[in-house]
Design a protein around this motif. Sequence first.
Motif, mmCIF file in Angstrom:
data_model
loop_
_atom_site.group_PDB
_atom_site.id
_atom_site.type_symbol
_atom_site.label_atom_id
_atom_site.label_comp_id
_atom_site.label_asym_id
_atom_site.label_seq_id
_atom_site.Cartn_x
_atom_site.Cartn_y
_atom_site.Cartn_z
ATOM 1 N N ILE A 25 5.331 -4.471 -7.669
ATOM 2 C CA ILE A 25 5.719 -4.384 -9.079
ATOM 3 C C ILE A 25 4.579 -4.879 -9.965
ATOM 4 O O ILE A 25 4.198 -4.230 -10.951
ATOM 5 C CB ILE A 25 7.012 -5.193 -9.330
ATOM 6 C CG1 ILE A 25 8.217 -4.457 -8.740
ATOM 7 C CG2 ILE A 25 7.221 -5.436 -10.824
ATOM 8 C CD1 ILE A 25 9.512 -5.238 -8.803
ATOM 9 N N ILE A 26 4.020 -6.024 -9.622
ATOM 10 C CA ILE A 26 2.907 -6.568 -10.404
ATOM 11 C C ILE A 26 1.686 -5.665 -10.304
ATOM 12 O O ILE A 26 1.034 -5.353 -11.308
ATOM 13 C CB ILE A 26 2.567 -7.990 -9.923
ATOM 14 C CG1 ILE A 26 3.698 -8.958 -10.276
ATOM 15 C CG2 ILE A 26 1.248 -8.471 -10.542
ATOM 16 C CD1 ILE A 26 3.522 -10.344 -9.691
ATOM 17 N N GLN A 27 1.377 -5.216 -9.090
ATOM 18 C CA GLN A 27 0.181 -4.413 -8.887
ATOM 19 C C GLN A 27 0.289 -3.024 -9.500
ATOM 20 O O GLN A 27 -0.716 -2.334 -9.657
ATOM 21 C CB GLN A 27 -0.131 -4.307 -7.390
ATOM 22 C CG GLN A 27 -0.513 -5.627 -6.747
ATOM 23 C CD GLN A 27 -1.704 -6.278 -7.429
ATOM 24 O OE1 GLN A 27 -2.660 -5.607 -7.802
ATOM 25 N NE2 GLN A 27 -1.652 -7.592 -7.598
ATOM 26 N N SER A 28 1.490 -2.595 -9.865
ATOM 27 C CA SER A 28 1.652 -1.304 -10.533
ATOM 28 C C SER A 28 1.763 -1.462 -12.046
ATOM 29 O O SER A 28 2.164 -0.538 -12.753
ATOM 30 C CB SER A 28 2.883 -0.570 -9.992
ATOM 31 O OG SER A 28 4.067 -1.333 -10.170
ATOM 32 N N GLY A 29 1.393 -2.646 -12.549
ATOM 33 C CA GLY A 29 1.316 -2.840 -13.991
ATOM 34 C C GLY A 29 2.611 -3.245 -14.655
ATOM 35 O O GLY A 29 2.779 -3.043 -15.863
ATOM 36 N N TYR B 148 0.840 -1.204 0.000
ATOM 37 C CA TYR B 148 0.000 0.000 0.000
ATOM 38 C C TYR B 148 0.873 1.252 0.000
ATOM 39 O O TYR B 148 0.663 2.178 -0.790
ATOM 40 C CB TYR B 148 -0.918 0.000 1.222
ATOM 41 C CG TYR B 148 -1.956 1.104 1.192
ATOM 42 C CD1 TYR B 148 -3.265 0.838 0.813
ATOM 43 C CD2 TYR B 148 -1.626 2.419 1.523
ATOM 44 C CE1 TYR B 148 -4.219 1.842 0.772
ATOM 45 C CE2 TYR B 148 -2.566 3.425 1.483
ATOM 46 C CZ TYR B 148 -3.862 3.137 1.107
ATOM 47 O OH TYR B 148 -4.792 4.140 1.060
ATOM 48 N N VAL B 149 1.855 1.284 0.891
ATOM 49 C CA VAL B 149 2.711 2.466 0.997
ATOM 50 C C VAL B 149 3.492 2.687 -0.299
ATOM 51 O O VAL B 149 3.640 3.819 -0.769
ATOM 52 C CB VAL B 149 3.672 2.321 2.194
ATOM 53 C CG1 VAL B 149 4.700 3.449 2.199
ATOM 54 C CG2 VAL B 149 2.889 2.324 3.505
ATOM 55 N N THR B 150 3.979 1.607 -0.903
ATOM 56 C CA THR B 150 4.752 1.732 -2.139
ATOM 57 C C THR B 150 3.886 2.240 -3.286
ATOM 58 O O THR B 150 4.286 3.145 -4.036
ATOM 59 C CB THR B 150 5.388 0.384 -2.515
ATOM 60 O OG1 THR B 150 6.263 -0.037 -1.462
ATOM 61 C CG2 THR B 150 6.183 0.493 -3.804
ATOM 62 N N LEU B 151 2.688 1.684 -3.444
ATOM 63 C CA LEU B 151 1.800 2.135 -4.517
ATOM 64 C C LEU B 151 1.393 3.592 -4.314
ATOM 65 O O LEU B 151 1.327 4.370 -5.275
ATOM 66 C CB LEU B 151 0.562 1.242 -4.580
ATOM 67 C CG LEU B 151 0.795 -0.218 -4.979
ATOM 68 C CD1 LEU B 151 -0.527 -0.977 -4.982
ATOM 69 C CD2 LEU B 151 1.472 -0.317 -6.334
#
Length: 237
Positions: free
Chosen positions: A165-169, A103-106
């Motif tokens: 990484i995956i969740q940011s496309g 969450y924090v990274t995204l």
Amino acid sequence: MTFWRRWFGKRDAASSSPPGARPAPTPLQPPPLPRPTVLDPEPRLVTTIVEGPGGTSGFFERAFDPATGTVELRYAHREDLPAWMDGVPVPLVPGKGIPTHTYVTLRAMKQLGIGIGQARAFRLRAIHEVASIVHLDWLTARHPGVPLGELARQTHSFAYAETPIIQSGHRIVSAHVDTSRATRRPIGDLMTHDERMAADPAALRTTHDAVLARHQRTRDDVMLIGYDLYLAVEPQP
């Protein structure tokens, strides 16, 4: 559809705070580390302190170099903060929420102006996570001649980075371990330091001893500490 794509589709100002999070005041920021060669002189930076239930807290720092498209995962001190955040706009796991570090990274990537699939690399700086260091040392002994980057794919640090990484496309296309600023010293030095700083030193020592036993290692074994893990990425198709 990734968490990133669904969450970023919502109306949410880049400067807004997630539940229980606020920007870190300048006096609380740690001294800056030497800049890696992949960054230009002025990387963008987001620092966040997350305050959880029961007085728990954690500190995170993320940076971005637009010249190279490199996202840096610099600091992640979750301390006693819960590993998952609930009550978020779009949970990654229904009923559970999303891993706190993800969450924090995204959120930081959004603040840094990084769109879906726009990064070209992610760098985990100066890895001091005992579990990954011991595991990589064990893998190196078992698989001589295999590049460290390939072995690092099996460590917790790789899995830690892979989710955001995956969740940011993005998807990972290669991994490289940069040892230019790393040191080799007894793993017990790092363990003792962490245990002295821990809220429950005895519990952390027990955890460390279990990691060593699982990999047939001792506190006197000299290991590679403080290496960078560089992950080249490309947009998901």
